[in-house]
Design a protein around this motif. Structure first.
Motif, short mmCIF file in Angstrom:
data_model
loop_
_atom_site.label_atom_id
_atom_site.label_comp_id
_atom_site.label_asym_id
_atom_site.label_seq_id
_atom_site.Cartn_x
_atom_site.Cartn_y
_atom_site.Cartn_z
N SER A 57 0.82 -1.21 0.00
CA SER A 57 0.00 0.00 0.00
C SER A 57 0.86 1.26 0.00
N LEU A 58 2.02 1.22 0.64
CA LEU A 58 2.91 2.38 0.67
C LEU A 58 3.44 2.70 -0.72
N TYR A 59 3.66 1.66 -1.54
CA TYR A 59 4.10 1.91 -2.91
C TYR A 59 3.00 2.61 -3.70
N ASN A 60 1.74 2.31 -3.42
CA ASN A 60 0.65 3.01 -4.07
C ASN A 60 0.67 4.50 -3.74
N TRP A 61 0.89 4.80 -2.45
CA TRP A 61 0.95 6.21 -2.03
C TRP A 61 2.09 6.94 -2.76
N LYS A 62 3.24 6.31 -2.84
CA LYS A 62 4.38 6.91 -3.54
C LYS A 62 4.06 7.12 -5.02
N LEU A 63 3.34 6.18 -5.60
CA LEU A 63 2.94 6.32 -7.00
C LEU A 63 2.05 7.55 -7.20
N TYR A 64 1.05 7.70 -6.32
CA TYR A 64 0.15 8.84 -6.43
C TYR A 64 0.90 10.18 -6.31
N ARG A 65 1.80 10.24 -5.34
CA ARG A 65 2.45 11.51 -5.02
C ARG A 65 3.67 11.79 -5.91
N GLU A 66 4.51 10.77 -6.14
CA GLU A 66 5.79 11.01 -6.78
C GLU A 66 5.79 10.78 -8.29
N VAL A 67 4.91 9.89 -8.75
CA VAL A 67 4.86 9.62 -10.19
C VAL A 67 3.72 10.40 -10.84
#
Length: 248
Positions: A214-224
């Motif tokens: 789930s943390l990778y999803n958050w990073k995707l939303y914010r950073e990518v």
């Protein structure tokens, strides 16, 4: 032009890669190439590829000099691809024998740029079916942000419509990021409601750790995707809700 280029990143999958390749060799459509990119495996993965693919020039093995992760490995294969259609199949998953025939016909008939299908999840060792993951009829960018409903092993995109589209070179969720990238250019991706692939659920995979995943999803939303925090929170809430409902 060659019809389909199959993109296969490979890392320490000696127990499964032979079955993966055989599922490609059994395809009813034979106008394909399979580009296997070995990301510095420490087991016999590369040797198994050579043994199973011996004599079939449609299968190409590329060995990287350094371990760089699946995004870079896939992008290397996309760079080398000669087919009109780009399809994805990891080194531990499998296709049904009519996968390419049915899906390419579906895309041609409906003039589709990106498609995906139903697939089974199977147990790591026994291969027993766990469940069936259904493909929604279609999905757009905003709806996909709520949950990645496109199984990487089922996805195919058309380079005649999109050109070659590469994965963002991030550690995880690179396939999700690619579908989002494509859906900024076309209105919808479309699902074929036939189970045409099998996804092997491996205990060592990152996706098996739901919190870290789930943390990778958050990073995707914010950073990518560069979403403002409130939009990222909105879609992360949807992702969490749907994940809990899916795995309860």
């Amino acid at each position: 032009m060659l019809k389909v280029s199959i993109i296969t990143p490979l890392y320490n999958a000696e127990s499964f890669i032979a079955e993966t390749i055989r599922s490609v060799l059994s395809q009813t459509m034979d106008e394909w190439e399979m580009i296997v990119v070995d990301d510095c495996s420490t087991d016999r993965s590369a040797e198994v590829v050579r043994e199973v693919a011996a004599g079939d020039r449609r299968i190409r093995l590329v060995r990287l000099e350094h371990n760089v992760g699946p995004a870079v490995a896939r992008n290397r294969a996309i760079e080398l691809a000669k087919g009109r259609y780009i399809a994805f199949l990891d080194g531990d998953d499998m296709w049904s024998e009519r996968k390419l025939e049915r899906q390419i016909a579906f895309m041609k008939d409906r003039d589709i740029a990106l498609s995906y299908t139903d697939y089974y999840r199977i147990e790591e060792r026994s291969g027993r079916r766990i469940d069936l993951i259904r493909a929604p009829e279609k999905v757009d960018y905003r709806e996909l942000l709520k949950q990645n409903v496109i199984g990487c092993l089922t996805a195919v995109y058309d380079t005649e419509k999109l050109g070659k589209v590469y994965m963002p070179e991030i550690l995880k969720r690179q396939d999700f990021a690619l579908w989002l990238k494509i859906l900024k250019r076309v209105p919808f991706a479309y699902g074929l409601n036939e189970p045409l692939a099998c996804y092997r659920v491996r205990s060592a995979s990152v996706s098996s750790n739901k919190i870290r995943s789930s943390l990778y999803n958050w990073k995707l939303y914010r950073e990518v995707e560069k979403l403002p925090w409130y939009e990222a929170a909105y879609y992360f809430g949807w992702y969490t809700f749907r994940s809990l409902r899916k795995y309860r």
